[in-house]
Design a protein around this motif. Sequence first.
Motif, mmCIF file in Angstrom:
data_model
loop_
_atom_site.group_PDB
_atom_site.id
_atom_site.type_symbol
_atom_site.label_atom_id
_atom_site.label_comp_id
_atom_site.label_asym_id
_atom_site.label_seq_id
_atom_site.Cartn_x
_atom_site.Cartn_y
_atom_site.Cartn_z
ATOM 1 N N THR A 1 0.820 -1.207 0.000
ATOM 2 C CA THR A 1 0.000 0.000 0.000
ATOM 3 C C THR A 1 0.853 1.256 0.000
ATOM 4 N N ASP A 2 1.906 1.279 0.829
ATOM 5 C CA ASP A 2 2.804 2.428 0.900
ATOM 6 C C ASP A 2 4.007 2.148 0.001
ATOM 7 N N LEU A 3 3.953 2.649 -1.219
ATOM 8 C CA LEU A 3 5.008 2.343 -2.180
ATOM 9 C C LEU A 3 6.325 3.013 -1.838
ATOM 10 N N ASP A 4 6.286 4.062 -1.005
ATOM 11 C CA ASP A 4 7.528 4.699 -0.566
ATOM 12 C C ASP A 4 8.245 3.846 0.468
ATOM 13 N N ARG A 5 7.531 2.905 1.059
ATOM 14 C CA ARG A 5 8.105 2.035 2.089
ATOM 15 C C ARG A 5 7.756 0.586 1.764
ATOM 16 N N PRO A 6 8.389 0.032 0.737
ATOM 17 C CA PRO A 6 8.061 -1.342 0.327
ATOM 18 C C PRO A 6 8.514 -2.355 1.371
ATOM 19 N N PRO A 7 7.858 -3.510 1.414
ATOM 20 C CA PRO A 7 8.234 -4.554 2.373
ATOM 21 C C PRO A 7 9.535 -5.224 1.976
ATOM 22 N N LEU A 8 10.175 -5.827 2.958
ATOM 23 C CA LEU A 8 11.358 -6.629 2.699
ATOM 24 C C LEU A 8 10.938 -8.021 2.242
ATOM 25 N N SER A 9 11.734 -8.623 1.383
ATOM 26 C CA SER A 9 11.463 -9.975 0.897
ATOM 27 C C SER A 9 12.338 -10.970 1.646
ATOM 28 N N GLN A 10 11.693 -11.828 2.438
ATOM 29 C CA GLN A 10 12.433 -12.852 3.165
ATOM 30 C C GLN A 10 13.166 -13.778 2.194
ATOM 31 N N GLU A 11 12.487 -14.151 1.125
ATOM 32 C CA GLU A 11 13.093 -15.058 0.142
ATOM 33 C C GLU A 11 14.338 -14.439 -0.494
ATOM 34 N N ALA A 12 14.249 -13.164 -0.881
ATOM 35 C CA ALA A 12 15.386 -12.512 -1.531
ATOM 36 C C ALA A 12 16.552 -12.350 -0.569
ATOM 37 N N LEU A 13 16.264 -12.031 0.681
ATOM 38 C CA LEU A 13 17.328 -11.860 1.670
ATOM 39 C C LEU A 13 18.041 -13.181 1.941
ATOM 40 N N ASN A 14 17.292 -14.269 2.056
ATOM 41 C CA ASN A 14 17.923 -15.572 2.274
ATOM 42 C C ASN A 14 18.758 -15.982 1.071
ATOM 43 N N ARG A 15 18.254 -15.703 -0.118
ATOM 44 C CA ARG A 15 18.998 -16.038 -1.331
ATOM 45 C C ARG A 15 20.327 -15.284 -1.380
ATOM 46 N N ALA A 16 20.320 -14.049 -0.908
ATOM 47 C CA ALA A 16 21.508 -13.210 -0.989
ATOM 48 C C ALA A 16 22.510 -13.468 0.130
ATOM 49 N N LEU A 17 22.029 -13.880 1.312
ATOM 50 C CA LEU A 17 22.888 -13.889 2.496
ATOM 51 C C LEU A 17 23.256 -15.275 3.014
ATOM 52 N N VAL A 18 22.415 -16.265 2.783
ATOM 53 C CA VAL A 18 22.673 -17.599 3.332
ATOM 54 C C VAL A 18 23.432 -18.423 2.296
ATOM 55 N N ARG A 19 24.599 -18.902 2.702
ATOM 56 C CA ARG A 19 25.418 -19.694 1.784
ATOM 57 C C ARG A 19 26.222 -20.709 2.591
ATOM 58 N N PRO A 20 26.656 -21.793 1.982
ATOM 59 C CA PRO A 20 27.454 -22.797 2.701
ATOM 60 C C PRO A 20 28.726 -22.177 3.267
ATOM 61 N N GLY A 21 28.984 -22.428 4.545
ATOM 62 C CA GLY A 21 30.174 -21.894 5.194
ATOM 63 C C GLY A 21 30.040 -20.462 5.658
ATOM 64 N N GLY A 22 28.928 -19.818 5.354
ATOM 65 C CA GLY A 22 28.721 -18.436 5.776
ATOM 66 C C GLY A 22 28.188 -18.362 7.192
ATOM 67 N N LEU A 23 28.203 -17.185 7.751
ATOM 68 C CA LEU A 23 27.729 -16.987 9.118
ATOM 69 C C LEU A 23 26.215 -17.046 9.208
ATOM 70 N N TRP A 24 25.535 -16.465 8.238
ATOM 71 C CA TRP A 24 24.082 -16.306 8.363
ATOM 72 C C TRP A 24 23.369 -17.594 7.994
ATOM 73 N N SER A 25 22.633 -18.153 8.961
ATOM 74 C CA SER A 25 21.977 -19.448 8.788
ATOM 75 C C SER A 25 20.535 -19.327 8.325
ATOM 76 N N GLY A 26 19.947 -18.147 8.447
ATOM 77 C CA GLY A 26 18.575 -17.964 7.987
ATOM 78 C C GLY A 26 18.057 -16.595 8.371
ATOM 79 N N VAL A 27 17.264 -16.007 7.497
ATOM 80 C CA VAL A 27 16.675 -14.689 7.737
ATOM 81 C C VAL A 27 15.152 -14.844 7.768
ATOM 82 N N THR A 28 14.549 -14.401 8.857
ATOM 83 C CA THR A 28 13.093 -14.427 8.994
ATOM 84 C C THR A 28 12.587 -12.989 9.061
ATOM 85 N N VAL A 29 11.599 -12.666 8.252
ATOM 86 C CA VAL A 29 10.999 -11.335 8.245
ATOM 87 C C VAL A 29 9.563 -11.463 8.745
ATOM 88 N N VAL A 30 9.208 -10.700 9.782
ATOM 89 C CA VAL A 30 7.837 -10.699 10.309
ATOM 90 C C VAL A 30 7.244 -9.304 10.142
#
Length: 277
Positions: free
Chosen positions: A7-36
């Motif tokens: 609804t507020d296009l100036d403040r779009p929501p974060l995408s949990q799927e996109a964040l996990n795709r970008a940040l979670v990788r084998p051997g990396g620190l980040w094990s999972g991103v949850t957006v509520v």
Amino acid sequence: MAESPYTDLDRPPLSQEALNRALVRPGGLWSGVTVVEETGSTNADMAAAVRAGARGADEGAVLVAEAQSAGRGRLGRTWSAPPRSSLMFSVVLRPTVPPPRLGWLPLLTGLAAATAVGRLAAVDVRLKWPNDLLIGERKLAGVLAERVETSIIIGVGLNVSLSAAELPVATATSLAVEQAACLDRDPLLRAVLRELEARYRAWEAAGGDPGASGLRADYLAASATIGSEVRVELPSGAPLTGTATGLDDTGCLIVFSGGREHALSAGDVIHVRPGES
């Protein structure tokens, strides 16, 4: 029908799927991103998950809230903002460094956030000991660290698109108010977490040594506190006024006052301008 998150296009929501795709990788620190969409406090939620031994509370778990109804800062202060106007997230870390050096972890987090935001948003972000990020003398972000069993939960709150009228206090600011080059929370969050991972790995590899890891030198270079005249409101209630001269090996602030050095592990720092007391 539930209101669309777009609804507020100036403040779009974060995408949990996109964040996990970008940040979670084998051997990396980040094990999972949850957006509520909303919660009381990401730190409180993470603490409960750690105590319950939940799967989403492994080291490297990240919880991001689009809105918080009971966000907390240091000393019991509240942290509030309109939905999707800020970055509000907590991470679970389990450092293996000697316990006396754990005091550097919130400082490391603040440095990582300041470095990443400064680089991406083209603003001069400075650090006020122990856990505030400043632009000028106004607070842009805060860090809250809490020990829960064998974990340390680090919470970060960063003002992104708040207008001047939406800021909770006159001493706060936001990236929008500062006319920053980036107000998109997705790349900002990715940049902060990547910088935090790099610095955390280097610090752990050095056994938590702030000198060997380069943490002390980088923190001092970004600090607005070191070298300044300060008044520190101590937990005991008695203020201490003097010159902030450095940080010791445990992350304590060194203040020269009354002819001697004081090592402070906690306190509310006020930068004193010439002529003030």
